[in-house]
Design an enzyme around this catalytic site. Sequence first.
Site, PDB file in Angstrom:
ATOM      1  CG  ASP A  30      -3.287  -7.913   5.983  1.00 44.98           C
ATOM      2  OD1 ASP A  30      -2.135  -7.602   5.555  1.00 44.98           O
ATOM      3  OD2 ASP A  30      -3.462  -8.663   6.943  1.00 44.98           O
ATOM      4  CB  ALA A  54       6.021   0.361   7.385  1.00 44.38           C
ATOM      5  CE1 TYR A 119      11.148  -0.289  10.084  1.00 43.08           C
ATOM      6  CE2 TYR A 119      13.331   0.691  10.307  1.00 43.08           C
ATOM      7  CZ  TYR A 119      12.016   0.790   9.910  1.00 43.08           C
ATOM      8  OH  TYR A 119      11.553   1.957   9.348  1.00 43.08           O
ATOM      9  CE  LYS A 123      10.727   0.766   5.541  1.00 48.87           C
ATOM     10  NZ  LYS A 123       9.346   1.021   5.062  1.00 48.87           N
TER      11      LYS A 123
HETATM   12  N1  NAP Z   1       8.168   6.875  11.686  1.00 49.82           N
HETATM   13  C1  NAP Z   1       9.428   7.117  11.338  1.00 49.82           C
HETATM   14  O1  NAP Z   1      10.161   7.859  12.009  1.00 49.82           O
HETATM   15  C2  NAP Z   1       9.985   6.503  10.082  1.00 49.82           C
HETATM   16  C3  NAP Z   1      11.373   6.539   9.877  1.00 49.82           C
HETATM   17  C4  NAP Z   1      11.904   6.014   8.708  1.00 49.82           C
HETATM   18  C5  NAP Z   1      11.045   5.444   7.759  1.00 49.82           C
HETATM   19  N2  NAP Z   1       9.715   5.406   7.993  1.00 49.82           N
HETATM   20  C6  NAP Z   1       8.848   4.805   6.971  1.00 49.82           C
HETATM   21  O2  NAP Z   1       7.842   5.731   6.588  1.00 49.82           O
HETATM   22  C7  NAP Z   1       6.632   5.026   6.259  1.00 49.82           C
HETATM   23  C8  NAP Z   1       5.487   5.584   7.080  1.00 49.82           C
HETATM   24  O3  NAP Z   1       5.788   5.404   8.471  1.00 49.82           O
HETATM   25  P1  NAP Z   1       4.784   5.882   9.616  1.00 49.82           P
HETATM   26  O4  NAP Z   1       5.614   6.293  10.782  1.00 49.82           O
HETATM   27  O5  NAP Z   1       3.772   6.793   9.059  1.00 49.82           O
HETATM   28  O6  NAP Z   1       4.107   4.491   9.978  1.00 49.82           O
HETATM   29  P2  NAP Z   1       2.998   4.180  11.067  1.00 49.82           P
HETATM   30  O7  NAP Z   1       2.468   5.418  11.695  1.00 49.82           O
HETATM   31  O8  NAP Z   1       3.539   3.084  11.929  1.00 49.82           O
HETATM   32  O9  NAP Z   1       1.841   3.585  10.153  1.00 49.82           O
HETATM   33  C9  NAP Z   1       1.995   2.394   9.482  1.00 49.82           C
HETATM   34  C10 NAP Z   1       0.604   1.926   9.104  1.00 49.82           C
HETATM   35  O10 NAP Z   1       0.732   0.690   8.393  1.00 49.82           O
HETATM   36  C11 NAP Z   1      -0.320  -0.136   8.823  1.00 49.82           C
HETATM   37  N3  NAP Z   1      -0.035  -1.530   8.551  1.00 49.82           N
HETATM   38  C12 NAP Z   1       0.820  -2.354   9.194  1.00 49.82           C
HETATM   39  N4  NAP Z   1       0.740  -3.583   8.682  1.00 49.82           N
HETATM   40  C13 NAP Z   1      -0.178  -3.530   7.691  1.00 49.82           C
HETATM   41  C14 NAP Z   1      -0.707  -4.493   6.799  1.00 49.82           C
HETATM   42  N5  NAP Z   1      -0.307  -5.776   6.823  1.00 49.82           N
HETATM   43  N6  NAP Z   1      -1.630  -4.099   5.879  1.00 49.82           N
HETATM   44  C15 NAP Z   1      -2.062  -2.823   5.854  1.00 49.82           C
HETATM   45  N7  NAP Z   1      -1.612  -1.861   6.690  1.00 49.82           N
HETATM   46  C16 NAP Z   1      -0.683  -2.225   7.599  1.00 49.82           C
HETATM   47  C17 NAP Z   1      -0.413   0.150  10.313  1.00 49.82           C
HETATM   48  O11 NAP Z   1      -1.624  -0.325  10.815  1.00 49.82           O
HETATM   49  P3  NAP Z   1      -1.707  -0.802  12.362  1.00 49.82           P
HETATM   50  O12 NAP Z   1      -1.630   0.452  13.174  1.00 49.82           O
HETATM   51  O13 NAP Z   1      -3.016  -1.498  12.420  1.00 49.82           O
HETATM   52  O14 NAP Z   1      -0.532  -1.704  12.595  1.00 49.82           O
HETATM   53  C18 NAP Z   1      -0.286   1.669  10.319  1.00 49.82           C
HETATM   54  O15 NAP Z   1      -1.543   2.294  10.136  1.00 49.82           O
HETATM   55  C19 NAP Z   1       6.934   3.561   6.499  1.00 49.82           C
HETATM   56  O16 NAP Z   1       7.365   2.950   5.310  1.00 49.82           O
HETATM   57  C20 NAP Z   1       8.098   3.598   7.474  1.00 49.82           C
HETATM   58  O17 NAP Z   1       8.887   2.426   7.456  1.00 49.82           O
HETATM   59  C21 NAP Z   1       9.149   5.916   9.131  1.00 49.82           C
END
Ligand code: NAP
Length: 284
Positions: A30, A54, A119, A123
């Site tokens: 975590d 995230a 959010y 970020k």
């Molecule tokens: N998705 C988009 O369209 C988008 C757009 C702009 C930027 N981003 C950025 O790109 C990156 C990757 O995004 P993504 O869409 O792949 O994210 P995601 O699918 O939501 O995955 C985020 C992961 O982080 C884990 N997490 C949350 N809190 C945590 C903690 N305290 N300790 C350890 N792990 C934790 C989550 O676990 P749980 O499932 O258990 O919560 C999940 O597995 C992030 O930085 C995000 O902000 C994404």
Amino acid sequence: MVGAAGRLGAALARAFADRDVVCHTRDSLDITDPDAVRRTVAAAAPGAILNCAAFNDVDGAEERAADALAVNALAVRGLARAAETCSAALVHFGTDFVFDGTATAPYDEEAAPSPRGTYALTKLIGEWFALDAPGSFVLRVESLFGAVPGWRGRRSTLEGIVEGLEQHREVKVFTDRVVSPSYVEDVARAARHLLDSRAQPGVYHCVNSGQATWYEVAQEAARLLGIRASVQPITLDQMPLKAPRPRFCALANRKLAEAGFTMPSWQDALRRCLESRTSRRHIQ
Ligand SMILES: NC(=O)c1ccc[n+]([C@@H]2O[C@H](COP(=O)([O-])OP(=O)(O)OC[C@H]3O[C@@H](n4cnc5c(N)ncnc54)[C@H](OP(=O)(O)O)[C@@H]3O)[C@@H](O)[C@H]2O)c1
């Protein structure tokens, strides 16, 4: 790597599978526990830390600001400190939401952030903390799409569109949100390139090149799938959302190009994503 169970995390885990990578999910680390982060990083002594974790619930963050701040900002400070202690690079992911969306041409890395929601603000603070470590890369991505086979997480906007098209439902898409979507496979390749080429640390925009409204993305997806689309154009004003959304968020990958990496166009990425989905019979 932390956040390895997420959409991008799982894709990066696969892209770096030929390296000696330790993948942590929330269950094994975590990132809001600074002692655990310190201990884990010290024990692994990595050359690089990839942070894909995230708090990504953009609307939920309006009511859970402290949780969003803990994961998106304070935890990044802990990772940056741990990275600096063992002279590791930190690869962290940022977002187009750090901009207010009032621009008319793609934002490059020099553009001044102006976040408009909890959010987005958390970020941006996370970016600042990440950059405290001398070897940090912040890759700003947006509207991520694609996933490794079998990945079952939160549906992306594109997945919602494709699902609706394939089920011949009417698909509602924004005509007034301009984006540069990012294919996880291409983001992973860009991250590898920056690390392998020992590029200058700092902020990099990392999206598929070009720009489009979601309406245009939906039309292109329908064309590639050979489906007669029933796409209903809507505008942001018609959707009650808790957090504000930037209207124009195309990004320009100026620094990635200067570092010798060209991101393919979003149309090319979309085609590859849909083709791999068909060949695997898996919804990405
Ligand atoms: N998705 C988009 O369209 C988008 C757009 C702009 C930027 N981003 C950025 O790109 C990156 C990757 O995004 P993504 O869409 O792949 O994210 P995601 O699918 O939501 O995955 C985020 C992961 O982080 C884990 N997490 C949350 N809190 C945590 C903690 N305290 N300790 C350890 N792990 C934790 C989550 O676990 P749980 O499932 O258990 O919560 C999940 O597995 C992030 O930085 C995000 O902000 C994404």
